[in-house]
Design a protein around this motif. Structure first.
Motif, PDB file in Angstrom:
ATOM      1  N   ALA A   7       0.863  -1.262  -0.091  1.00  0.00           N
ATOM      2  CA  ALA A   7      -0.098   0.040   0.063  1.00  0.00           C
ATOM      3  C   ALA A   7       1.013   1.289   0.052  1.00  0.00           C
ATOM      4  CB  ALA A   7      -0.893   0.065   1.271  1.00  0.00           C
ATOM      5  N   ALA A   8       2.009   1.126   0.834  1.00  0.00           N
ATOM      6  CA  ALA A   8       2.935   2.405   0.806  1.00  0.00           C
ATOM      7  C   ALA A   8       3.389   2.904  -0.498  1.00  0.00           C
ATOM      8  CB  ALA A   8       3.937   2.021   1.869  1.00  0.00           C
ATOM      9  N   TRP A   9       3.759   1.817  -1.348  1.00  0.00           N
ATOM     10  CA  TRP A   9       4.175   2.143  -2.662  1.00  0.00           C
ATOM     11  C   TRP A   9       3.028   2.737  -3.708  1.00  0.00           C
ATOM     12  CZ3 TRP A   9       9.154   2.676  -4.001  1.00  0.00           C
ATOM     13  CH2 TRP A   9      10.167   2.074  -3.242  1.00  0.00           C
ATOM     14  N   GLN A  10       1.824   1.841  -3.448  1.00  0.00           N
ATOM     15  CA  GLN A  10       0.798   2.419  -4.284  1.00  0.00           C
ATOM     16  C   GLN A  10       0.471   3.663  -3.987  1.00  0.00           C
ATOM     17  OE1 GLN A  10      -1.651  -0.685  -3.039  1.00  0.00           O
ATOM     18  NE2 GLN A  10      -1.618  -2.001  -4.746  1.00  0.00           N
ATOM     19  N   GLU A  11       0.302   4.222  -2.855  1.00  0.00           N
ATOM     20  CA  GLU A  11      -0.004   5.539  -2.163  1.00  0.00           C
ATOM     21  C   GLU A  11       1.093   6.670  -2.974  1.00  0.00           C
ATOM     22  OE1 GLU A  11      -2.663   6.663  -0.953  1.00  0.00           O
ATOM     23  OE2 GLU A  11      -3.413   4.313  -1.188  1.00  0.00           O
ATOM     24  N   LYS A  12       2.048   6.109  -2.735  1.00  0.00           N
ATOM     25  CA  LYS A  12       3.395   7.228  -3.219  1.00  0.00           C
ATOM     26  C   LYS A  12       3.323   7.275  -4.735  1.00  0.00           C
ATOM     27  CE  LYS A  12       5.332   6.282   1.019  1.00  0.00           C
ATOM     28  NZ  LYS A  12       6.447   5.904   2.138  1.00  0.00           N
ATOM     29  N   ALA A  13       3.080   6.080  -5.410  1.00  0.00           N
ATOM     30  CA  ALA A  13       2.792   6.179  -6.655  1.00  0.00           C
ATOM     31  C   ALA A  13       1.842   7.240  -7.183  1.00  0.00           C
ATOM     32  CB  ALA A  13       2.455   4.990  -7.302  1.00  0.00           C
ATOM     33  N   LYS A  14       0.530   7.496  -6.754  1.00  0.00           N
ATOM     34  CA  LYS A  14      -0.187   8.407  -6.685  1.00  0.00           C
ATOM     35  C   LYS A  14       0.428   9.775  -6.636  1.00  0.00           C
ATOM     36  CE  LYS A  14      -4.008   5.822  -4.598  1.00  0.00           C
ATOM     37  NZ  LYS A  14      -4.859   5.892  -3.258  1.00  0.00           N
ATOM     38  N   ARG A  15       1.280   9.882  -5.597  1.00  0.00           N
ATOM     39  CA  ARG A  15       1.763  11.011  -5.496  1.00  0.00           C
ATOM     40  C   ARG A  15       2.801  11.701  -6.562  1.00  0.00           C
ATOM     41  NH1 ARG A  15       4.778  13.086  -0.215  1.00  0.00           N
ATOM     42  NH2 ARG A  15       5.638  15.137  -0.695  1.00  0.00           N
ATOM     43  N   PHE A  16       3.900  10.720  -6.674  1.00  0.00           N
ATOM     44  CA  PHE A  16       4.856  10.901  -7.479  1.00  0.00           C
ATOM     45  C   PHE A  16       4.818  10.527  -9.117  1.00  0.00           C
ATOM     46  CE2 PHE A  16       6.665  10.650  -3.036  1.00  0.00           C
ATOM     47  CZ  PHE A  16       6.913  11.745  -2.834  1.00  0.00           C
ATOM     48  N   GLY A  17       3.617   9.885  -9.179  1.00  0.00           N
ATOM     49  CA  GLY A  17       3.430   9.732 -10.679  1.00  0.00           C
ATOM     50  C   GLY A  17       4.071   8.194 -11.288  1.00  0.00           C
ATOM     51  N   PHE A  18       4.872   7.476 -10.639  1.00  0.00           N
ATOM     52  CA  PHE A  18       5.550   6.379 -10.974  1.00  0.00           C
ATOM     53  C   PHE A  18       4.382   5.115 -11.074  1.00  0.00           C
ATOM     54  CE2 PHE A  18       6.890   6.483  -6.352  1.00  0.00           C
ATOM     55  CZ  PHE A  18       6.303   5.123  -6.068  1.00  0.00           C
ATOM     56  N   THR A  19       4.631   4.027 -11.532  1.00  0.00           N
ATOM     57  CA  THR A  19       3.853   2.959 -11.888  1.00  0.00           C
ATOM     58  C   THR A  19       4.232   1.652 -10.757  1.00  0.00           C
ATOM     59  OG1 THR A  19       3.677   3.362 -13.886  1.00  0.00           O
ATOM     60  CG2 THR A  19       3.012   1.483 -13.662  1.00  0.00           C
ATOM     61  N   VAL A  20       3.367   1.073 -10.321  1.00  0.00           N
ATOM     62  CA  VAL A  20       3.693  -0.019  -9.449  1.00  0.00           C
ATOM     63  C   VAL A  20       3.310  -1.391 -10.321  1.00  0.00           C
ATOM     64  CG1 VAL A  20       3.098  -1.235  -7.300  1.00  0.00           C
ATOM     65  CG2 VAL A  20       3.641   1.344  -7.255  1.00  0.00           C
ATOM     66  N   LYS A  21       3.744  -2.385 -10.126  1.00  0.00           N
ATOM     67  CA  LYS A  21       3.610  -3.788 -10.665  1.00  0.00           C
ATOM     68  C   LYS A  21       3.704  -4.761  -9.675  1.00  0.00           C
ATOM     69  CE  LYS A  21       4.319  -2.981 -15.596  1.00  0.00           C
ATOM     70  NZ  LYS A  21       5.046  -3.231 -16.969  1.00  0.00           N
ATOM     71  N   ASP A  22       2.714  -5.847  -9.978  1.00  0.00           N
ATOM     72  CA  ASP A  22       3.021  -6.913  -8.946  1.00  0.00           C
ATOM     73  C   ASP A  22       3.415  -8.283  -9.661  1.00  0.00           C
ATOM     74  OD1 ASP A  22       2.002  -5.358  -6.724  1.00  0.00           O
ATOM     75  OD2 ASP A  22      -0.006  -6.144  -6.770  1.00  0.00           O
ATOM     76  N   VAL A  23       4.392  -8.918  -8.957  1.00  0.00           N
ATOM     77  CA  VAL A  23       4.685 -10.273  -9.482  1.00  0.00           C
ATOM     78  C   VAL A  23       3.797 -11.133  -9.019  1.00  0.00           C
ATOM     79  CG1 VAL A  23       6.543 -12.052  -9.474  1.00  0.00           C
ATOM     80  CG2 VAL A  23       6.973  -9.708  -9.854  1.00  0.00           C
ATOM     81  N   PRO A  24       3.156 -12.032  -9.402  1.00  0.00           N
ATOM     82  CA  PRO A  24       2.186 -12.749  -8.909  1.00  0.00           C
ATOM     83  C   PRO A  24       2.832 -13.826  -8.049  1.00  0.00           C
ATOM     84  CG  PRO A  24       1.651 -12.922 -11.360  1.00  0.00           C
ATOM     85  CD  PRO A  24       2.965 -12.214 -10.929  1.00  0.00           C
ATOM     86  N   VAL A  25       1.861 -14.384  -7.082  1.00  0.00           N
ATOM     87  CA  VAL A  25       2.516 -15.431  -5.712  1.00  0.00           C
ATOM     88  C   VAL A  25       1.581 -16.593  -5.895  1.00  0.00           C
ATOM     89  CG1 VAL A  25       2.933 -15.558  -3.617  1.00  0.00           C
ATOM     90  CG2 VAL A  25       3.854 -13.410  -4.609  1.00  0.00           C
ATOM     91  N   PRO A  26       1.925 -17.465  -6.745  1.00  0.00           N
ATOM     92  CA  PRO A  26       1.029 -18.631  -6.941  1.00  0.00           C
ATOM     93  C   PRO A  26       1.116 -19.457  -5.487  1.00  0.00           C
ATOM     94  CG  PRO A  26       2.643 -18.678  -8.276  1.00  0.00           C
ATOM     95  CD  PRO A  26       3.050 -17.521  -7.783  1.00  0.00           C
ATOM     96  N   ASN A  27       0.070 -20.167  -5.336  1.00  0.00           N
ATOM     97  CA  ASN A  27       0.321 -21.345  -4.158  1.00  0.00           C
ATOM     98  C   ASN A  27      -0.071 -22.686  -4.892  1.00  0.00           C
ATOM     99  OD1 ASN A  27      -1.215 -22.684  -1.629  1.00  0.00           O
ATOM    100  ND2 ASN A  27       0.214 -21.311  -0.889  1.00  0.00           N
ATOM    101  N   PRO A  28       0.789 -23.591  -4.369  1.00  0.00           N
ATOM    102  CA  PRO A  28       1.767 -23.566  -3.414  1.00  0.00           C
ATOM    103  C   PRO A  28       2.881 -22.996  -4.066  1.00  0.00           C
ATOM    104  CG  PRO A  28       1.406 -25.931  -4.679  1.00  0.00           C
ATOM    105  CD  PRO A  28       0.368 -25.088  -5.101  1.00  0.00           C
ATOM    106  N   HIS A  29       4.116 -22.586  -3.285  1.00  0.00           N
ATOM    107  CA  HIS A  29       5.240 -22.164  -3.592  1.00  0.00           C
ATOM    108  C   HIS A  29       5.834 -22.904  -4.985  1.00  0.00           C
ATOM    109  CE1 HIS A  29       9.328 -20.170  -3.664  1.00  0.00           C
ATOM    110  NE2 HIS A  29       9.103 -19.852  -2.303  1.00  0.00           N
TER     111      HIS A  29
END
Ligand SMILES: Cc1ncc(COP(=O)(O)O)c(C=O)c1O
Length: 421
Positions: free
Chosen positions: A153-175
Motif C-alpha cells: 500500500a505504501a508504494w501504491q500511495e506514493k505512486a499516486k503522489r509521484f506519478g510512478f507505476t507499481v506492478k505486482d509479480v504474482p505469488v501462486p500457491n503452492p510455492h
C-alpha cells in the motif's frame, strides 16, 4: 472508560508499590551454554528465560515475540538510571549504548555500522525507502503481490503522489520454487524498472523468496532492491554481505525478541547517495548513514540498548541453532497437521521454500472461533487469516517453543476438527 473511572485506575496504580522486574518474576537459572547438539532439555532452559506462564504456547512469532528476562532487565535498568538522573551528563552513556547496538546490528547482519539506521520498525524502514528514492512518472516499481501493506500500500500511495507505476509479480500457491521467481521478475523487468521490492519470507503463508538471486538480478540491471526482512531478521541466520540488497528492513519485536518500537534499516554503502533522508531533527546517530538518516529527535535509548541485549541473547545461543530449531518445530507441526483429516496446508514443506511460518485451513471450521478456543481453552496463541485468499490459521514457532507445544497444538487441532468449535 469515563474520566472518573480513568482517574480511579490512575489512583490505584499510584498506590501500588514499585516492584522491580527481578522481584516480579523468578528466573529459573541463567542461560546455559549451547551444547554441540542442543536437546529438548536445553531448549526448555531457553524457554525458562522468558516470563510467559509455562502453560502458554505462543506460536505467533511472525506477529510479536516476547522479550527474554535479560532484555526486560536491561530495559528496566537503563530506564531507571535515566529517570533517576535525566541530565545530559548522565545520559551520555545512553548514546554510547545506542552506538553499541548499531555495532551489534552490523555484526548480526554481517555489514558495517556505517550502513545501519535504527528505526521504529519495519513499517518505518520500508516507508523511509519508498519516500526517499527519487521516482517520477514513467518509472516502474516491481513488487510481489504478497507484500505487507508497509511495502505494498505504501508504494501504491506514493505512486499516486509521484506519478510512478507499481506492478505486482504474482505469488501462486503452492510455492512454485525459487527459479519461478527469478524468471517471473526477469520477465517483468523493463528499462523503466527502477526498484524491486519483495518480502524475504511472507507473513501470509511463509513463502521464502530467493533474496540473493533477486538482488543480483536487480544489481546487474542498475535496479535498486528493498528486501522486507520483517520475517527473517532474528529467525534466519541472515547474511547481508551475501544477499547484497540495497535496503533491508526489520523489527526488533518480532523474531529478535527485542523491545517494541525498535527496528532496523540497512542501507548499502553503494546506495546511500541514491536515497534522501525523510526526517530531519536533533540527535542523529554518530556514524555513517545514521548521521544524516537517524535524526528522529528524542529516542528511547534504554529500549535501543535492550535491542542490543536481544541480539546478544540470540548470538549467545547461536543464530544457526535458532534457525535450525525453528525449522524443526515447523516441520514437526507440518508432519502432525498432515495427518489430521480435512486440514489443507498452504505452506510448502520444502526447506528451500519455507522457514518457520506455517498456514493451514482447518476444513470448514470458523478460524476466528477456532483461534479463540485454542487460546482460551488450550492456551495456544496463533494468528488467523480471513477472506478467500488462503484463509486459515497461522502458526509461527520460535526458539522459545518446545516439542511439547507442537504436540499439544496438533492434538488440539485434531480435537476441534473432530468435534467442531
Ligand atoms: C513482511 C512484513 N513486513 C512488515 C511488517 C510490519 O512490521 P511492523 O509492524 O513491525 O512495522 C510485517 C508485520 O507483520 C510483516 O510481516
Amino acid at each position: 472508560m469515563n474520566r472518573r473511572e480513568f482517574a480511579r485506575l490512575l489512583a490505584i496504580g499510584g498506590a501500588a508499590p514499585f516492584v522491580s522486574p527481578k522481584a516480579a518474576w523468578a528466573r529459573v537459572s541463567d542461560l546455559p551454554p549451547t551444547p554441540a547438539s542442543p536437546d529438548e532439555k536445553f531448549w526448555t532452559a531457553v524457554r525458562d528465560q522468558f516470563v510467559m506462564p509455562k502453560d502458554l504456547a505462543m506460536l505467533n512469532a511472525a506477529n510479536l515475540c516476547p522479550s527474554s528476562a535479560p532484555v526486560l532487565e536491561t530495559m528496566y535498568k537503563f530506564t531507571k538510571d535515566m529517570d533517576q538522573d535525566p541530565s545530559f551528563d548522565n545520559r551520555a552513556k545512553l548514546g554510547d549504548g545506542r552506538e553499541a547496538t548499531r555495532k551489534l546490528l552490523a555484526d548480526f547482519l554481517r555489514v558495517t555500522p556505517e550502513e545501519i539506521v535504527i528505526t521504529r520498525n519495519t513499517s518505518e524502514s520500508n516507508n523511509l525507502v519508498s519516500t526517499g528514492i527519487d521516482l517520477k512518472a514513467g518509472d516502474e516499481v516491481l513488487l510481489t503481490a504478497d507484500n505487507h501493506p508497509s511495502n505494498h500500500a505504501a508504494w501504491q500511495e506514493k505512486a499516486k503522489r509521484f506519478g510512478f507505476t507499481v506492478k505486482d509479480v504474482p505469488v501462486p500457491n503452492p510455492h512454485p520454487g525459487a527459479q519461478y521467481y527469478v524468471d517471473a521478475f526477469t520477465k517483468m523487468i523493463t528499462p523503466k524498472t527502477k526498484v524491486i521490492s519483495f518480502t524475504h519470507l511472507t507473513s501470509t503463508v511463509g513463502d521464502l523468496f530467493p533474496a540473493k538471486e533477486l538482488c543480483k538480478l536487480a544489481r546487474d540491471r542498475g535496479i535498486l532492491s528493498l528486501v522486507d526482512g520483517a520475517q527473517t531478521f532474528g529467525l534466519m541466520d541472515v547474511d547481508l554481505s551475501d544477499i547484497q540488497p540495497d535496503f533491508y528492513s526489520g523489527s526488533a519485536h518480532k523474531w529478535p525478541c527485542g523491545p517494541k518500537e525498535n527496528g532496523v534499516l540497512y542501507i548499502n554503502k553503494a546506495s546511500q547517495s541514491k536515497i534522501w533522508a525523510s526526517i530531519f531533527s536533533a540527535y542523529p546517530g554518530r556514524v555513517g548513514v545514521s548521521k544524516t538518516f537517524e535524526g528522529f529527535g528524542q529516542r528511547d535509548e534504554p529500549a535501543m540498548i535492550a535491542f542490543g541485549e536481544a541480539l546478544n541473547f540470540q548470538t549467545k545461543i547461536g543464530r544457526a541453532q535458532i534457525e535450525k530449531r525453528s525449522r524443526e518445530l515447523t516441520q514437526a507441526l507440518i508432519a502432525g497437521l498432515k495427518k489430521v483429516d480435512g486440514v489443507k496446508i498452504w505452506t510448502s514443506p520444502d526447506p528451500a521454500r519455507t522457514v518457520a511460518v506455517l498456514s493451514f485451513q482447518p476444513g470448514n471450521l470458523d478460524v476466528r472461533k477456532l483461534s479463540v478456543a485454542l487460546y482460551q481453552k488450550d492456551h495456544i496463541g496463533c494468528a488467523t487469516r480471513g477472506g478467500q485468499d488462503r484463509p486459515g490459521i497461522r502458526l509461527s514457532p520460535h526458539f522459545y517453543n518446545t516439542m511439547a507445544d507442537v504436540d499439544r497444538t496438533v492434538a488440539a487441532i485434531k480435537k476441534y476438527m473432530a468435534t467442531g468449535v
